[in-house]
Write an enzyme that holds these catalytic residues in place. Structure first.
Site, short mmCIF file in Angstrom:
data_model
loop_
_atom_site.label_atom_id
_atom_site.label_comp_id
_atom_site.label_asym_id
_atom_site.label_seq_id
_atom_site.Cartn_x
_atom_site.Cartn_y
_atom_site.Cartn_z
N CYS A 93 0.95 -1.22 -0.02
CA CYS A 93 0.02 -0.14 0.09
C CYS A 93 0.81 1.32 -0.04
O CYS A 93 0.62 2.12 -0.91
CB CYS A 93 -0.99 -0.11 1.15
SG CYS A 93 -0.26 -0.40 2.90
N TYR A 94 2.00 1.27 1.16
CA TYR A 94 2.49 2.44 0.89
C TYR A 94 3.42 2.60 -0.38
O TYR A 94 3.67 3.74 -1.01
CB TYR A 94 3.48 2.45 1.98
CG TYR A 94 3.09 2.75 3.62
CD1 TYR A 94 2.50 3.88 3.67
CD2 TYR A 94 3.18 1.70 4.51
CE1 TYR A 94 2.04 4.47 5.12
CE2 TYR A 94 2.92 2.24 5.80
CZ TYR A 94 2.14 3.41 6.01
OH TYR A 94 1.83 3.55 7.26
#
Length: 344
Positions: free
Chosen positions: A150-151
């Site tokens: 996600c990051y």
């Protein structure tokens, strides 16, 4: 119809797969596994899915059953796909892995960050990094796809136009990122309790987060050289969402950065470059497979600030995995993913 299997169906990314695929006209979930919940009907665990999966129950992972699927998604902790991916590939089944097992190209680097030897180093060279905005053509031919974290998704999509154009000083990039608590998973942990996270925010893993080598690897590819990156993640009191505030120094002030970003993502169905001066909100992408970006140059100086938001469970996980599946099987990339974000 694409026959889908899901390994690890009781976590947040697993149920997000079920939600998204329930609306997919060309995919059918035929197997979903969970050792702890084997025999339990999916609709009994997730009442929101009643009427969509009433005949489907969790089962113990079985290679022969999973191998009959066209594609198997792994929504599991790191290390699980290592053990099963090779057998599934040998059976002719495509594998799309949400864990970090195949994201890093270097087995030693993976072992350093995950604290154990890589379980299937022979598959690393074959694995395709599943960021469609970069690797769409490779995804079309893949057998094994590693879905970005996600990051890394929010950060790479925010930095890519600058690095690809050679406009940033790559020796000093900064990613200041905030995440909702669902990014920590569904397992019980003191740090994720409501009374611990509500009305509070904190940085964590400042010394080094496991997503750091993944982000550096992707930015290095885009820049064509090593990059210097400071990545600081934060935990915020929201359930879903990633907000990345990215900083870079430009080497040419004459370039129209708004036009640069708009051109780079003009044909990308799931990247929305907002009008100049905008400030994207995480709530605007909640439930949607969209990365929403705004680019700023405060006081017309040489510092660029890029704001990038995604839903960590959708574009940061299960939605991006479904996007990869659509590309892999020659389907419309937007199938099952066209819904708008939820407001309020």
């Amino acid at each position: 119809m694409v026959k889908v299997g899901i390994v690890g169906g009781t976590g947040y990314t697993g149920v997000e797969f079920l939600r998204l695929l329930a609306q997919h006209p060309q995919a059918e979930v035929v197997v979903i596994t969970s050792r702890s919940e084997a025999g339990l009907a999916v609709a009994d665990m997730y009442p929101n899915l009643r009427g969509h999966y009433d005949g489907l129950a969790f089962s113990v992972p079985d290679i022969s059953t999973l191998g009959a699927c066209d594609v198997v998604f792994f929504a599991t902790p790191h290390g699980v796909a290592h053990a099963l991916a090779g057998e599934l590939l040998a059976a002719g089944t495509k594998v799309i892995d949400l864990s970090a097992d195949f994201r890093l190209q270097d087995a030693d680097e993976w072992a350093k960050w995950y604290g154990q030897p890589h379980g299937a180093p022979e598959l690393l060279e074959e694995a395709v990094y599943g960021l469609p905005e970069v690797n769409r053509e490779q995804i079309k031919q893949a057998r094994l796809i590693a879905v970005p974290g996600c990051y890394p998704t929010a950060t790479q999509l925010g930095f890519l136009p600058l690095l690809e154009a050679g406009l940033a000083d790559v020796s000093r990039l900064i990613a200041d990122c905030k995440s909702g608590v669902s990014g920590a998973g569904r397992g019980a942990a003191v740090g994720s309790l409501y009374s611990e996270t509500s009305e509070s925010m904190k940085a964590y893993a400042v010394k080094g987060h496991r997503h750091l080598p993944e982000i550096r690897q992707g930015l290095r590819r885009a820049a064509g050289q090593d990059v210097g990156l400071t990545f600081v993640p934060h935990l915020t009191p929201m359930i879903r969402g990633i907000h990345s505030t990215l900083y870079a120094t430009v080497v040419d002030r004459s370039v129209d950065l708004q036009a640069l970003f708009e051109k780079r993502y003009a044909n990308e169905p799931f990247v929305d470059v907002m009008p100049a001066g905008s400030h994207p909100e995480t709530r605007s992408v909640r439930g949607a497979n969209v990365c929403r970006i705004a680019v700023h140059r405060p006081q017309d100086g040489d510092l660029v600030v890029v704001l990038s938001v995604i839903d960590n469970l959708v574009k940061g996980a299960s939605g991006q995995a479904v996007q990869n599946m659509n590309i892999l099987f020659g389907l419309d990339e937007k199938l099952g993913l066209s819904h708008a974000g939820m407001l309020p």
